[in-house]
Design an enzyme around this catalytic site. Structure first.
Site: not given
Length: 287
Positions: A47, A89
């Site tokens: 991730h 992100h």
């Protein structure tokens, strides 16, 4: 006479053994196939790279993920003010860099000057925000890619830019799902699928209403994966998704005790900050 009887008895026993052999072979094969299905390994999806060990969405994090033998690196893509596909992100740079402001308000030259590593640990000082192209070029052939379009509604045309970035590298018809594009924005994924239906598409969700039988059926029109929050996953959901010929890779594992329940549920992949939390496949499983 006695020998003749024994000979006939022997032939009868031999015939019965052949019958039993043909009856049991399919059963053995079926059991073997079932065992193979049960032993299939789960894909390890790092991730934002190995974000538990290095600053997320940086080259350092992706290198760490590859070093840890992750099957995929997951990364988030947004767009700079001047249209560059940048890997980050948050929709602002405040949390993960030494700068401030919205990603879409800054040129890539300005974004490139930011320190994206010091916030995590001093040894990562100087890590920069990479472009999607840099990540694809650096790690192609070393791992597979799970590319998330982050807040695509903020960046009109990002779907086409990502599709073209893949096409430019002959990665627009990937084998073995080596490239997957996903988003929480279902309309964006529909659009991407229309641009290129050879690249598998995943839909992300944490909402129960997106996981009803009706919603899952609707996803099959354009999606290949349904990737929900790990809190929503059980064996029943996994079976429903598999019955629709889609895969499931839940997110985000940050505790080791969360791994086994997902594996027991039969998921295809586990999205985690800690790739080493997911048990390695044995050589027997890989065979």
């Amino acid at each position: 006479m006695v020998q003749s009887k024994f000979r006939r008895l022997g032939m009868l026993l031999f015939s019965l053994s052949l019958v039993m052999l043909f009856v049991t072979i399919p059963s053995v094969q079926a059991n073997s196939e079932e065992e193979d299905d049960q032993d299939d390994g789960v894909e390890v999806v790092a991730h934002r790279g190995a974000a538990g060990y290095a600053p997320e969405n940086t080259i350092a994090a992706f290198e760490k993920a590859v070093d840890m033998d992750s099957d995929y690196i997951e990364l988030d893509v947004q767009m700079s003010k001047d249209g560059q596909l940048v890997v980050i992100h948050d929709t602002t740079v405040d949390r993960t860099t030494d700068g401030t402001g919205k990603v879409g308000d800054l040129t890539y030259d300005a974004l490139r000057e930011l320190d994206a590593g010091s916030w995590f640990a001093p040894e990562f000082k100087g890590e920069h925000l990479p472009t999607l192209g840099e990540v694809l070029d650096e790690f192609r052939g070393k791992t597979k890619f799970l590319i998330e379009l982050k807040a695509p509604s903020l960046y009109p045309g990002i779907e086409e830019k990502v599709a073209k970035a893949l096409e430019a590298r002959d990665m627009d018809d990937p084998e073995d799902d080596s490239v997957i594009v996903q988003s929480f924005d279902f309309n964006s994924m529909k659009m991407f699928n229309e641009l290129n239906d050879d690249v598998p598409v995943g839909v992300l969700t944490w909402k129960s209403e997106d996981l009803t039988p009706e919603a899952l059926e609707a996803f099959t029109e354009y999606a290949d994966y349904v990737n929900p929050s790990k809190s929503k996953v059980d064996r029943e959901l996994v079976n429903q998704i598999h019955d629709l010929d889609m895969g499931i890779m839940p997110w985000t594992v940050r505790a080791q005790e969360d791994v086994q329940p997902l594996m027991d549920a039969g998921v295809d992949g586990i999205i985690t900050d800690y790739p080493d939390y997911v048990p390695e496949q044995s050589e027997e499983d890989e065979d």
